[in-house]
Design an enzyme around this catalytic site. Structure first.
Site, PDB file in Angstrom:
ATOM      1  N   HIS A  82       0.847  -1.190   0.000  1.00  0.00           N
ATOM      2  CA  HIS A  82       0.000   0.000   0.000  1.00  0.00           C
ATOM      3  C   HIS A  82       0.884   1.242   0.000  1.00  0.00           C
ATOM      4  O   HIS A  82       1.851   1.317   0.749  1.00  0.00           O
ATOM      5  CB  HIS A  82      -0.875   0.002   1.260  1.00  0.00           C
ATOM      6  CG  HIS A  82      -1.751   1.215   1.347  1.00  0.00           C
ATOM      7  ND1 HIS A  82      -2.937   1.316   0.662  1.00  0.00           N
ATOM      8  CD2 HIS A  82      -1.597   2.390   2.012  1.00  0.00           C
ATOM      9  CE1 HIS A  82      -3.484   2.488   0.910  1.00  0.00           C
ATOM     10  NE2 HIS A  82      -2.697   3.166   1.723  1.00  0.00           N
ATOM     11  N   ASP A 161     -15.460   2.425   7.807  1.00  0.00           N
ATOM     12  CA  ASP A 161     -14.431   3.356   7.335  1.00  0.00           C
ATOM     13  C   ASP A 161     -14.989   4.250   6.229  1.00  0.00           C
ATOM     14  O   ASP A 161     -14.690   5.449   6.186  1.00  0.00           O
ATOM     15  CB  ASP A 161     -13.191   2.599   6.846  1.00  0.00           C
ATOM     16  CG  ASP A 161     -12.159   3.555   6.279  1.00  0.00           C
ATOM     17  OD1 ASP A 161     -11.654   4.388   7.066  1.00  0.00           O
ATOM     18  OD2 ASP A 161     -11.889   3.528   5.069  1.00  0.00           O
ATOM     19  N   ARG A 168     -15.049  12.597   7.902  1.00  0.00           N
ATOM     20  CA  ARG A 168     -13.762  13.263   8.189  1.00  0.00           C
ATOM     21  C   ARG A 168     -13.417  14.265   7.096  1.00  0.00           C
ATOM     22  O   ARG A 168     -12.890  15.348   7.362  1.00  0.00           O
ATOM     23  CB  ARG A 168     -12.653  12.206   8.313  1.00  0.00           C
ATOM     24  CG  ARG A 168     -12.739  11.406   9.599  1.00  0.00           C
ATOM     25  CD  ARG A 168     -11.852  10.169   9.541  1.00  0.00           C
ATOM     26  NE  ARG A 168     -10.462  10.505   9.313  1.00  0.00           N
ATOM     27  CZ  ARG A 168      -9.579   9.696   8.717  1.00  0.00           C
ATOM     28  NH1 ARG A 168      -9.939   8.496   8.319  1.00  0.00           N
ATOM     29  NH2 ARG A 168      -8.340  10.085   8.536  1.00  0.00           N
ATOM     30  N   SER A 183      -7.739   3.632   9.561  1.00  0.00           N
ATOM     31  CA  SER A 183      -8.507   3.595   8.310  1.00  0.00           C
ATOM     32  C   SER A 183      -7.772   2.736   7.273  1.00  0.00           C
ATOM     33  O   SER A 183      -8.338   1.802   6.694  1.00  0.00           O
ATOM     34  CB  SER A 183      -8.671   5.031   7.802  1.00  0.00           C
ATOM     35  OG  SER A 183      -9.038   5.067   6.457  1.00  0.00           O
ATOM     36  N   LYS A 187      -8.647  -1.579   6.082  1.00  0.00           N
ATOM     37  CA  LYS A 187      -8.873  -2.041   4.706  1.00  0.00           C
ATOM     38  C   LYS A 187      -7.837  -3.091   4.292  1.00  0.00           C
ATOM     39  O   LYS A 187      -8.155  -4.071   3.635  1.00  0.00           O
ATOM     40  CB  LYS A 187      -8.840  -0.852   3.743  1.00  0.00           C
ATOM     41  CG  LYS A 187     -10.113  -0.011   3.874  1.00  0.00           C
ATOM     42  CD  LYS A 187     -10.082   1.235   3.029  1.00  0.00           C
ATOM     43  CE  LYS A 187      -9.158   2.273   3.590  1.00  0.00           C
ATOM     44  NZ  LYS A 187      -9.457   3.644   3.297  1.00  0.00           N
TER      45      LYS A 187
HETATM   46  N1  URA Z   1      -6.217   6.922   3.085  1.00  0.00           N
HETATM   47  C1  URA Z   1      -7.125   6.171   3.751  1.00  0.00           C
HETATM   48  O1  URA Z   1      -7.509   5.111   3.296  1.00  0.00           O
HETATM   49  N2  URA Z   1      -7.566   6.633   4.940  1.00  0.00           N
HETATM   50  C2  URA Z   1      -7.167   7.788   5.497  1.00  0.00           C
HETATM   51  O2  URA Z   1      -7.596   8.112   6.570  1.00  0.00           O
HETATM   52  C3  URA Z   1      -6.232   8.562   4.781  1.00  0.00           C
HETATM   53  C4  URA Z   1      -5.770   8.092   3.572  1.00  0.00           C
END
Ligand code: URA
Length: 433
Positions: A82, A161, A168, A183, A187
């Site tokens: 990631h 999320d 957010r 967050s 994932k």
């Molecule tokens: N990318 C994400 O998936 N979540 C965040 O909070 C910030 C960047």
């Protein structure tokens, strides 16, 4: 339990218990706790922070709010990577096929570009007919068959999320290390891989502008991943200037394919190799860095990594002919070369400005629902450390006519040219294991 008491507790800087965090996430997802109370809690978290145990509980609550992909049916070692996002970051397009050709299984869910940063899904969608929508079953079957799949997030992954992130975004509470770490990691954990490599970008074109912030985010994510029993490593990498020479969706696909053909030798190639090396080490696929590098070079030279990309494109219904014929990718109507107004060394090439310039041409979106133009972008001819003569081409705009003048001005502004030699900053800042 009452949400008002949880808000006040966090406002006082106290740590929330796992039960309180579950109560908040469940209540929010079920619609029992309204946006205005969650907004207040998020703001309290932003100011007071989250301790490690709170981050773990928040990640777990978000992870368990939706589907979790079970990769245990896949034979072999399943890995994921990631990036926290940057400009010119087409790394997945090289890293994934490269690592799959080395014998690992890569099951990856990617995202779209937002703001000045690009997204792998948009890049892949430059390939005619390429499909990023696979069911969980198709995703698993494809990884089993050909060792590689890169798709969009399936609808049922981490709904908590999705809802929290949207809130957010409009309440000024994105930039909290604890919220970002949980967050991203919820994932990553939901998509099932046992080995997770995080590329945490630092600099003008990144979310994290300072090394200190990036280090804290990396540490938090590594601790969360390892806390869930997944081997997690973070690499801190430089995002002061764009990665590679191409910025824009089709253009980046071309640079990635050229890298897999062995025709590229730049910072982008070096990053792909460094990430692949780390993955081969963390999965114990190679005994040391030299063996890992040798393996990678072999897979590029033999064109096995390129072949993996071709297989993935074919499986996901795209046209594999793009590999040999770039004219099949979306094209821009005009190419406008922009020249240096004075001689000297490039001291700075601001990644944020280049990302914004490409976005002005249409390659990125301000809001999630915006349409983008896959053919436009910027090809850089000079990067930090290069010498430029007056009149040399600095960059080329690939344009379909949108905001050309503004994009040119923005991109010119990204360059700072000085009289004495400047060396680019190191690409790899640190590795956090
Ligand atoms: N990318 C994400 O998936 N979540 C965040 O909070 C910030 C960047």
């Amino acid at each position: 339990m009452r949400i008002i008491d949880i808000i006040i507790k966090k406002k006082q800087g106290l740590a929330l218990s796992p039960e309180e965090i579950y109560f908040f996430i469940d209540g929010y997802v079920n619609g029992e706790i309204p946006d205005y109370q969650v907004s207040a809690l998020l703001m309290a978290i932003l100011f007071k922070g989250l301790k490690n145990d709170e981050m773990l509980a928040l990640t777990k609550a978000m992870l368990e709010s939706g589907e979790q992909i079970d990769l245990s049916l896949i034979n072999g070692i399943c890995v994921d990577k990631h990036s926290t996002g940057g400009v010119g970051d087409k790394t997945t397009l090289v890293f994934a096929p490269l690592i799959a050709s080395c014998g690992l299984k890569i099951a990856k869910m990617s995202g779209r570009g937002l703001g000045h940063t690009g997204g792998t899904l948009d890049k892949l969608e430059s390939i005619p007919n390429f499909s990023i929508d696979l069911t969980s079953k198709e995703f698993i079957n494809q990884v089993n068959d050909i060792s590689i799949a890169v798709i969009g997030q399936t609808a049922n992954i981490t709904p908590a999320d999705k809802k929290l992130y949207a809130l957010r975004d409009v309440t000024g509470t994105v930039d909290s290390i604890g919220l970002i770490a949980s967050s991203i990691m919820s994932k990553k954990l939901a998509s099932g891989a046992n080995f997770i490599l995080l590329d945490v970008k630092v600099g003008k074109g990144a979310f994290m502008k300072t090394e200190e912030e990036a280090r804290r985010l990396a540490r938090a994510m590594v601790d969360i991943g390892n806390g869930f029993g997944r081997k997690t490593v973070a690499i801190l990498t430089n995002m002061e200037e764009p990665l590679g020479y191409m910025v824009g969706n089709s253009l980046e696909v071309i640079e990635a394919i050229e890298t897999l053909k062995g025709n590229v030798n730049n910072d982008f190639k070096n990053l792909c190799y460094a990430l692949a090396q780390e993955m081969l080490l963390m999965t114990s696929s190679c005994k040391d860095e030299d063996e890992a590098l040798f393996t990678i070079e072999q897979k590029i030279k033999s064109l096995e990594a390129l072949e993996k990309l071709k297989e993935m494109i074919t499986y996901q219904h795209g046209n594999p002919e793009v590999i040999n014929d770039y004219s099949l990718l979306p094209q821009a109507k005009s190419q406008i070369e922009v020249k240096a107004e004075k001689a000297g060394y490039v001291a700075e090439l601001n990644a944020l400005d280049i990302g914004l310039a490409a976005m002005l041409l249409g390659s990125g979106r301000e809001r999630k629902e915006d349409e983008i133009d896959l053919g436009v972008g910027i090809k850089l001819s000079k990067k930090v450390g290069d010498y430029v003569n007056k009149g040399d081409t600095l960059f080329t705009l690939y344009s379909n006519g949108k905001n050309e003048d503004k994009a040119k001005e923005k991109a010119l502004n990204a360059y700072k040219i000085v009289s004495s030699k400047v060396n680019p900053k190191p690409l790899i800042i640190d590795i956090i294991r």
